[in-house]
Motif scaffolding. Structure first.
Motif, short mmCIF file in Angstrom:
data_model
loop_
_atom_site.label_atom_id
_atom_site.label_comp_id
_atom_site.label_asym_id
_atom_site.label_seq_id
_atom_site.Cartn_x
_atom_site.Cartn_y
_atom_site.Cartn_z
N SER A 1 0.82 -1.21 0.00
CA SER A 1 0.00 0.00 0.00
C SER A 1 0.85 1.26 0.00
CB SER A 1 -0.96 0.01 1.20
OG SER A 1 -0.25 -0.08 2.41
N SER A 2 2.11 1.14 0.36
CA SER A 2 3.13 2.19 0.30
C SER A 2 2.93 3.26 1.37
CB SER A 2 3.16 2.86 -1.08
OG SER A 2 4.16 3.86 -1.13
N PHE A 3 4.02 3.60 2.03
CA PHE A 3 4.03 4.76 2.93
C PHE A 3 4.26 6.05 2.15
CE2 PHE A 3 5.26 1.57 6.27
CZ PHE A 3 4.17 1.77 7.07
N GLY A 4 4.51 5.92 0.84
CA GLY A 4 4.67 7.07 -0.03
C GLY A 4 3.60 7.08 -1.09
N SER A 5 4.02 7.16 -2.34
CA SER A 5 3.06 7.21 -3.44
C SER A 5 3.39 6.19 -4.52
CB SER A 5 3.05 8.62 -4.06
OG SER A 5 4.35 8.99 -4.48
N THR A 6 3.90 5.01 -4.09
CA THR A 6 4.32 3.98 -5.05
C THR A 6 3.73 2.62 -4.70
OG1 THR A 6 6.35 3.59 -3.79
CG2 THR A 6 6.46 5.17 -5.61
N PRO A 7 2.40 2.49 -4.63
CA PRO A 7 1.79 1.19 -4.32
C PRO A 7 1.88 0.23 -5.51
CG PRO A 7 0.09 2.79 -4.81
CD PRO A 7 1.39 3.54 -4.81
N ALA A 8 1.68 -1.06 -5.24
CA ALA A 8 1.75 -2.07 -6.28
C ALA A 8 1.31 -3.41 -5.69
CB ALA A 8 3.17 -2.19 -6.83
N LEU A 9 1.21 -4.41 -6.55
CA LEU A 9 1.10 -5.80 -6.10
C LEU A 9 2.48 -6.43 -6.21
CD1 LEU A 9 -2.19 -7.13 -7.78
CD2 LEU A 9 -1.90 -6.11 -5.51
N VAL A 10 2.75 -7.39 -5.33
CA VAL A 10 4.01 -8.12 -5.35
C VAL A 10 3.69 -9.61 -5.49
CG1 VAL A 10 6.00 -8.82 -3.94
CG2 VAL A 10 5.33 -6.41 -4.06
N VAL A 11 4.40 -10.28 -6.38
CA VAL A 11 4.20 -11.70 -6.64
C VAL A 11 5.49 -12.44 -6.28
CG1 VAL A 11 3.58 -13.43 -8.36
CG2 VAL A 11 2.61 -11.13 -8.51
N VAL A 12 5.38 -13.50 -5.48
CA VAL A 12 6.56 -14.23 -5.02
C VAL A 12 6.35 -15.73 -5.21
CG1 VAL A 12 8.09 -14.70 -3.07
CG2 VAL A 12 7.05 -12.44 -3.31
#
Length: 395
Positions: free
Chosen positions: A191-202
């Motif tokens: 969700s990001s503490f800044g302005s760069t959210p994304a999904l992460v796949v592992v």
């Protein structure tokens, strides 16, 4: 850690049309100008009360063992960050050396447990966001951790690294899909503490990891967003946040793990994507973007959870509520009550949905430096199929 005890998860889900209407409340039977939405609706039990710190993640194993996460990214507390709740007491889990603060390397202990879940084999998984309040992320701190309740031992610890991990990352929640990959695939919301959210796949077997949909609307905050929190209209301002906000946050799987549902925190939309595509490392971001489906409005949701029937439960911090999205796209109220404040982590177990109430919107950072939280913090549970009465009587 103090605790006061009050009480000693199908068919495949089809992506419903975004235009489905929410289910209307029954008409009032008494002619009055009372706002019938003011009164509480639904039933809940207080499973536990916590003096400090505030809880976030919650998960139960098939055998009924109950685990709670206490992250340190908002308040760097000295208690356990992961604990098992049993016999009226919180027990650091899997042991004190791993769950309590220590001088051990961040990669060798739990730093700040946030989202939690179980996989289809009943094993416990968590995202350690690795963040201590006021301090930068340390190498090895942010990671995916799996613990086998049968042995109480960590069997998986996958450290998140750059470029998957960014300095401002807030690895928030996760779901584990054992149907793709040699040992399964983990999907994480940053969700990001800044302005760069994304999904992460592992990929669990290899630790291979990547960051996806980092610029897609489905992971981003909505421009001009406004939330009404405890009666106050609050406009989203990334430079001066006044309420809990962020990008991709809530996440849940369909019962057959074929679909991943997710949503940004600062948004009212729900999105879905097939896991077969999301777990395929050969697919480009363009391929993934084409596979995303906008499933329409669902309110402001932090946590998401799915029951065996494929119904999705959503927390809602604007209405102090937990709602349910049915498979036909309609919505029901599971509970609405002023005490359901900042509903966060959510988990379906048997006939109940469990939810933590951390009072996050009362943190000092959102209130001019004044910590407005008022312990105790609650862990509650609600029956998921009980009729929800709608009062037509004056308050």
């Amino acid at each position: 850690m103090k605790r006061r005890s009050v009480l000693g998860v199908a068919a495949p889900l089809v992506l419903a049309a975004a235009t489905r209407a929410a289910r209307a409340a029954p008409p009032a039977t008494l002619a009055t100008n009372t706002d019938h939405g003011f009164n509480s609706a639904g039933a809940f039990e207080i499973v536990a009360e916590f003096d400090d710190p505030g809880p976030s993640g919650v998960a139960l194993t098939p055998g009924g063992r109950l685990f709670v996460g206490f992250p340190r990214h908002a308040v760097n507390h000295k208690g356990a960050t992961l604990a098992e709740l049993k016999d009226g007491t919180l027990h650091p889990y899997p042991d004190a050396a791993t769950s309590l603060p220590s001088d051990r390397r961040p990669a060798d202990r739990l730093v700040s447990v946030h989202g939690m879940t179980t996989d289809s084999r009943g094993r416990l998984w968590m995202i350690d966001d690795g963040k201590l309040a006021g301090l930068p992320l340390q190498p090895g701190a942010a990671k995916i951790v799996g613990i086998d309740p049968a042995t109480d031992r960590i069997f998986a610890s996958i450290v998140l690294t750059a470029p998957t991990l960014r300095p401002e990352s807030h690895m928030n929640d996760l779901r584990v899909d054992l149907t793709h990959g040699a040992q399964g695939t983990v999907f994480v919301t940053d969700s990001s503490f800044g302005s760069t959210p994304a999904l992460v796949v592992v990929d669990i077997a290899t630790g291979r990891q990547r960051r996806v949909l980092a610029h897609h609307p489905s992971t981003q905050v909505e421009a001009g967003f406004m939330a009404v929190v405890e009666g106050r209209p609050l406009a989203f301002d990334p430079k001066h946040p006044a309420f809990v906000s962020g990008g991709a946050d809530g996440v849940t799987l369909s019962p057959d793990s074929a679909l991943l549902y997710y949503c940004p925190l600062t948004s009212r939309r729900l999105y879905g994507i097939p896991t077969a595509i999301l777990a395929d490392f050969t697919k480009t971001d363009e391929d993934l973007a084409q596979a995303v489906r906008d499933l329409g409005e669902k309110g402001v949701a932090d946590g998401l959870a799915t029951d065996p029937q494929g119904r999705i439960y959503t927390t809602n911090f604007e209405h102090d509520a937990i709602f349910r999205r049915n498979t036909d796209g309609t919505f029901d109220t599971i509970v609405r009550d002023p005490r359901v404040l900042s509903p966060d982590g959510i988990f379906v177990f048997g006939p109940h949905v469990y939810c933590t109430l951390g009072q996050w919107n009362r943190l000092a950072g959102f209130n001019g430096g004044h910590d407005l939280r008022a312990p105790p913090y609650y862990l509650i549970r609600c029956p998921i199929d009980a009729a929800v009465p709608v009062s037509s009587q004056p308050a």
